[in-house]
Design an enzyme around this catalytic site. Sequence first.
Site, PDB file in Angstrom:
ATOM      1  CG  HIS A  86      35.696  25.361  17.544  1.00  0.00           C
ATOM      2  ND1 HIS A  86      35.112  24.370  18.297  1.00  0.00           N
ATOM      3  CD2 HIS A  86      37.016  25.039  17.442  1.00  0.00           C
ATOM      4  CE1 HIS A  86      36.030  23.469  18.630  1.00  0.00           C
ATOM      5  NE2 HIS A  86      37.193  23.859  18.134  1.00  0.00           N
ATOM      6  CG  HIS A 130      28.540  20.604  19.427  1.00  0.00           C
ATOM      7  ND1 HIS A 130      28.058  20.653  20.718  1.00  0.00           N
ATOM      8  CD2 HIS A 130      29.311  21.712  19.269  1.00  0.00           C
ATOM      9  CE1 HIS A 130      28.510  21.740  21.311  1.00  0.00           C
ATOM     10  NE2 HIS A 130      29.274  22.410  20.450  1.00  0.00           N
ATOM     11  CG  HIS A 142      30.868  20.383  24.076  1.00  0.00           C
ATOM     12  ND1 HIS A 142      31.156  19.908  22.809  1.00  0.00           N
ATOM     13  CD2 HIS A 142      31.125  21.724  24.032  1.00  0.00           C
ATOM     14  CE1 HIS A 142      31.560  20.909  22.046  1.00  0.00           C
ATOM     15  NE2 HIS A 142      31.551  22.022  22.762  1.00  0.00           N
TER      16      HIS A 142
END
Length: 296
Positions: A86, A130, A142
């Site tokens: 991340h 995600h 995204h």
Amino acid sequence: MRNVPIALCAIALCSIVSPATAHAQARKVYISVDMEGISGVNSDNQTSAAGAEYGRARRLMVEDANAAIRGAFDGGATEVVVNDSHGSQRNLLPEDLDPRVRLISHSFKRHGMMEGLDSTYDAVMFVGYHAKAGSPRGVFAHTGSGVLRDLQINGVSLGEGGMNALFARWYGVPVVLVTGDDVAVEEQKTTVPNVRGVIVKRAINSRAVELRPLLEARREIQEAAKAAVAAARKAPPERLARYTVRMEMRDQTIPEVAAAFREIRLVNPTTVEFTRESMPDAYRLIRVIYRFINTD
């Protein structure tokens, strides 16, 4: 040999068989950990180091990671490597992680979220993932650094989970678990139909979310990871003849710069396309375009 005691023969036989048997049963597990799909994460001020709740989100992130790690070892893993995937990719603190694992840290990586994966691994897990860019529902939806409107590989629109699954297939390593919101889990199942999924929250829209109790979610992650690793079976590498990548950006600046490279074709003012003969090579160039071309 007829005068050798039977017990010694048995010991000798074990010494011959055991190494091969141990190798066959080995479980080397790779875990890629993102943050947006982590249990309890639901706000922009949690996902950036500048955010007021970033420290809290880091703790939430490491707890989901540790649940997957515990499950992996419970399922028979003998070695686990975690890749912080991340943002800056320096979110997970080694002192907070399960002490049995090795950690890949920092964002300057050729293969980003999949750095270090190769054919020696037996299973891959995606934790905290995600939905892809353009998803009408999905928390923090995204792809990549956020500059992409859409990513297509060989004509199929993919998010990070789909792209990473293609990378794992190149090496014949199965993706056995994904955790995140309900949209992310269902999206992953379109690229890896048999993947186990743990839904840690339900997306109401791109920001609002219904969170599951943290202990309940982590317990399910651990149980699913255990079952996934125990059942993992490698397959032959899936290597296509070519990988054609089309990247549509949110504005014209990155395509204009990227098209300076001879092998990258400008499709229209906001879209570039290129072809590579291997998925690792395609992945590397995708990452250069969306991460390392600075147009500020």
